[in-house]
Design a protein around this motif. Structure first.
Motif, mmCIF file in Angstrom:
data_model
loop_
_atom_site.group_PDB
_atom_site.id
_atom_site.type_symbol
_atom_site.label_atom_id
_atom_site.label_comp_id
_atom_site.label_asym_id
_atom_site.label_seq_id
_atom_site.Cartn_x
_atom_site.Cartn_y
_atom_site.Cartn_z
ATOM 1 N N ARG A 84 0.882 -1.180 0.000
ATOM 2 C CA ARG A 84 0.000 0.000 0.000
ATOM 3 C C ARG A 84 0.910 1.217 0.000
ATOM 4 O O ARG A 84 1.666 1.433 0.951
ATOM 5 C CB ARG A 84 -0.921 0.011 1.217
ATOM 6 C CG ARG A 84 -2.052 -0.991 1.142
ATOM 7 C CD ARG A 84 -3.056 -0.814 2.262
ATOM 8 N NE ARG A 84 -4.181 -1.716 2.159
ATOM 9 C CZ ARG A 84 -5.278 -1.493 1.448
ATOM 10 N NH1 ARG A 84 -5.393 -0.358 0.777
ATOM 11 N NH2 ARG A 84 -6.263 -2.374 1.414
ATOM 12 N N THR A 85 0.829 1.993 -1.062
ATOM 13 C CA THR A 85 1.779 3.081 -1.242
ATOM 14 C C THR A 85 1.085 4.296 -1.848
ATOM 15 O O THR A 85 -0.103 4.257 -2.199
ATOM 16 C CB THR A 85 2.927 2.649 -2.167
ATOM 17 O OG1 THR A 85 2.382 2.278 -3.449
ATOM 18 C CG2 THR A 85 3.685 1.451 -1.595
ATOM 19 N N ASP A 86 1.872 5.377 -1.983
ATOM 20 C CA ASP A 86 1.333 6.599 -2.582
ATOM 21 C C ASP A 86 1.755 6.774 -4.037
ATOM 22 O O ASP A 86 1.589 7.843 -4.613
ATOM 23 C CB ASP A 86 1.773 7.824 -1.767
ATOM 24 C CG ASP A 86 3.294 8.003 -1.737
ATOM 25 O OD1 ASP A 86 4.009 7.210 -2.401
ATOM 26 O OD2 ASP A 86 3.765 8.936 -1.054
ATOM 27 N N GLY A 87 2.289 5.733 -4.653
ATOM 28 C CA GLY A 87 2.768 5.829 -6.022
ATOM 29 C C GLY A 87 1.678 5.597 -7.053
ATOM 30 O O GLY A 87 0.520 5.345 -6.709
ATOM 31 N N PRO A 88 2.015 5.655 -8.334
ATOM 32 C CA PRO A 88 1.042 5.393 -9.396
ATOM 33 C C PRO A 88 0.403 4.012 -9.285
ATOM 34 O O PRO A 88 -0.756 3.829 -9.644
ATOM 35 C CB PRO A 88 1.875 5.513 -10.680
ATOM 36 C CG PRO A 88 3.021 6.403 -10.309
ATOM 37 C CD PRO A 88 3.325 6.072 -8.880
ATOM 38 N N VAL A 89 1.168 3.024 -8.811
ATOM 39 C CA VAL A 89 0.610 1.694 -8.513
ATOM 40 C C VAL A 89 0.496 1.617 -6.995
ATOM 41 O O VAL A 89 1.460 1.309 -6.300
ATOM 42 C CB VAL A 89 1.502 0.566 -9.064
ATOM 43 C CG1 VAL A 89 0.863 -0.798 -8.794
ATOM 44 C CG2 VAL A 89 1.746 0.745 -10.563
ATOM 45 N N ARG A 112 -1.435 9.105 -13.549
ATOM 46 C CA ARG A 112 -0.145 9.193 -12.855
ATOM 47 C C ARG A 112 0.865 8.231 -13.466
ATOM 48 O O ARG A 112 2.053 8.517 -13.504
ATOM 49 C CB ARG A 112 -0.327 8.902 -11.369
ATOM 50 C CG ARG A 112 -1.180 9.937 -10.631
ATOM 51 C CD ARG A 112 -1.225 9.622 -9.153
ATOM 52 N NE ARG A 112 0.098 9.701 -8.557
ATOM 53 C CZ ARG A 112 0.422 9.143 -7.403
ATOM 54 N NH1 ARG A 112 -0.462 8.425 -6.732
ATOM 55 N NH2 ARG A 112 1.641 9.267 -6.916
ATOM 56 N N LEU A 113 0.371 7.098 -13.944
ATOM 57 C CA LEU A 113 1.251 6.127 -14.582
ATOM 58 C C LEU A 113 1.849 6.713 -15.859
ATOM 59 O O LEU A 113 3.053 6.598 -16.119
ATOM 60 C CB LEU A 113 0.465 4.861 -14.892
ATOM 61 C CG LEU A 113 1.242 3.567 -15.117
ATOM 62 C CD1 LEU A 113 1.988 3.166 -13.858
ATOM 63 C CD2 LEU A 113 0.291 2.466 -15.550
ATOM 64 N N ARG A 114 1.017 7.362 -16.649
ATOM 65 C CA ARG A 114 1.501 7.989 -17.876
ATOM 66 C C ARG A 114 2.493 9.110 -17.569
ATOM 67 O O ARG A 114 3.490 9.291 -18.273
ATOM 68 C CB ARG A 114 0.322 8.518 -18.683
ATOM 69 C CG ARG A 114 -0.517 7.413 -19.320
ATOM 70 C CD ARG A 114 -1.784 7.969 -19.932
ATOM 71 N NE ARG A 114 -2.535 6.932 -20.644
ATOM 72 C CZ ARG A 114 -3.790 7.069 -21.060
ATOM 73 N NH1 ARG A 114 -4.432 8.224 -20.841
ATOM 74 N NH2 ARG A 114 -4.394 6.084 -21.694
ATOM 75 N N GLY A 133 6.401 4.184 -5.114
ATOM 76 C CA GLY A 133 6.465 5.333 -4.230
ATOM 77 C C GLY A 133 6.786 4.916 -2.812
ATOM 78 O O GLY A 133 7.538 3.968 -2.574
ATOM 79 N N THR A 134 6.175 5.606 -1.841
ATOM 80 C CA THR A 134 6.430 5.301 -0.431
ATOM 81 C C THR A 134 5.185 4.712 0.218
ATOM 82 O O THR A 134 4.059 4.978 -0.182
ATOM 83 C CB THR A 134 6.859 6.553 0.347
ATOM 84 O OG1 THR A 134 5.818 7.538 0.258
ATOM 85 C CG2 THR A 134 8.131 7.143 -0.239
ATOM 86 N N GLY A 158 10.675 4.378 -1.730
ATOM 87 C CA GLY A 158 11.177 4.705 -3.054
ATOM 88 C C GLY A 158 12.015 3.615 -3.682
ATOM 89 O O GLY A 158 12.503 3.764 -4.802
ATOM 90 N N GLY A 159 12.203 2.517 -2.969
ATOM 91 C CA GLY A 159 12.956 1.389 -3.508
ATOM 92 C C GLY A 159 12.022 0.339 -4.082
ATOM 93 O O GLY A 159 10.803 0.438 -3.967
ATOM 94 N N GLY A 160 12.584 -0.678 -4.721
ATOM 95 C CA GLY A 160 11.790 -1.711 -5.345
ATOM 96 C C GLY A 160 11.541 -2.891 -4.426
ATOM 97 O O GLY A 160 11.850 -2.873 -3.224
ATOM 98 N N LEU A 161 11.002 -3.962 -5.008
ATOM 99 C CA LEU A 161 10.639 -5.143 -4.224
ATOM 100 C C LEU A 161 11.859 -5.918 -3.745
ATOM 101 O O LEU A 161 11.830 -6.509 -2.662
ATOM 102 C CB LEU A 161 9.721 -6.038 -5.056
ATOM 103 C CG LEU A 161 8.354 -5.437 -5.391
ATOM 104 C CD1 LEU A 161 7.580 -6.370 -6.317
ATOM 105 C CD2 LEU A 161 7.551 -5.162 -4.121
#
Length: 339
Positions: A84-89, A112-114, A133-134, A158-161
């Motif tokens: 659960r984050t604030d990013g486009p996904v 936001r994705l675009r 995102g975060t 801000g990092g990945g999986l």
């Protein structure tokens, strides 16, 4: 496959088989791990929704990571990965039901994705950190009503999986662990629909002498300035393992012509790698009319009544897209779970 002098050794299998998890052990380095290769299973998971390619790639990483972790369960139950984050996904959910069933879905904001794609460097796609995102990532082990749930939560900053998995093992398990994930789209000639592949590798340092598993202390945070932070010397075997893992390229993890055994042999043949029976992975949703009814019956009567529209209640499974319709009287008169 252990060494050239081992009478029980054999050449690594040349045939690559998708949708399997292959456990392994490297005796010379005191590490064990798993390799996952996903092909048609990943396609089947992604086929239920019209995701943009960047979302498919991110969800593919999440599925590979979940299968790596969930397939280690030695009990009946489910392993659930959720962000659960604030990013486009802003939401990813992957549900692995032992021993082999996996399902997944993602929620995203198309505008936001675009925007994220437009601001990415020329010729590059947004990385998983930019898409997420975060927020936080939760990993849950659910053994049903007979046992309590276990949940570990790590921050996403801000990092990945991959980075989140490393943080989880550092904080929660304190087991030196490295994870590699890769996803690729295979474009087919003649305008045919493309297919997707995912691969993952997890390696953990588990020597028989517990004193060799020394992990660095967590950062002291608000400790006074000048506080000395002790350095932890990593075991030579683990240092060597990390060096070998760093040579692994994404294309090797998703190469449909490279078997998991040959991949492991490339990495660890000098140290003696043993593989064990592979485990299948299948895309399968666990939803059913009975399960949906049980969920609806657990709501208070007034909430159930509010769900009725035009004399019925319609529920769509987020994972597989299957719809279930119930008559109003079925829902209003449903009995909740018995004590």
């Amino acid at each position: 496959m252990t060494s050239h002098t081992d009478p029980h050794s054999r050449a690594p299998a040349a045939e690559a088989v998708d949708d399997r998890v292959t456990p392994f052990h490297v005796d010379g380095l005191d590490v064990r791990g798993r390799v996952v290769r996903l092909g048609t299973t990943l396609d089947a998971v992604l086929a239920h929704h019209d995701y943009p390619p960047v979302v498919k790639r991110l969800l593919g990483e999440a599925v590979a990571l979940t299968v790596l972790l969930g397939s280690t369960l030695k009990i009946e139950g489910r392993f659930i990965l959720q962000t659960r984050t604030d990013g486009p996904v802003d939401l990813l959910v992957v549900d692995f039901t032992a021993p082999q069933d996996v399902r997944a879905y993602a929620r995203f904001d198309l505008e936001r994705l675009r925007a994220a794609e437009e601001t990415a460097p020329a010729g590059a796609r947004p990385d998983s950190g930019a898409l997420l995102g975060t927020g936080h990532l939760a990993m849950t082990i659910d053994q049903g009503l007979s046992a309590n749930r276990y949940q570990g939560v790590v921050a996403l900053e801000g990092g990945g999986l991959e980075a989140a998995a490393h943080e989880y093992f550092t904080q929660s398990e304190q087991i030196p662990t490295r994870v590699r994930l890769a996803v690729a789209e295979e474009v087919r000639p003649g305008g045919a629909a493309s297919s997707w592949r995912a691969g993952g590798l997890m390696v953990q340092f588990l020597p028989t002498e517990g004193g060799r598993i020394r992990t660095a202390d967590l950062h002291p945070g608000d400790a006074p300035e000048g506080t000395e932070i002790p350095e932890t010397q990593e075991d030579d075997a683990w240092v060597e393992t990390q060096s070998l893992i760093s040579t692994l390229e994404d294309v090797e993890l998703v190469d449909g012509a490279l078997s998991s055994e040959r991949l492991l042999f490339r990495l660890f043949h000098e140290r003696g790698v043993r593989v064990f029976d592979a485990e299948n992975v299948v895309a399968r949703c666990s939803c059913s009319r009975e399960r949906v009814m049980n969920v609806l019956a657990s709501f208070p009567p007034e909430e159930r009544a509010d769900l009725v529209e035009d004399g019925k209640v319609s529920v769509t499974c987020e994972f597989c897209g299957r719809s279930y319709d119930f008559r109003a009287e079925e829902i209003v008169e449903a009995e909740g779970p018995q004590a």
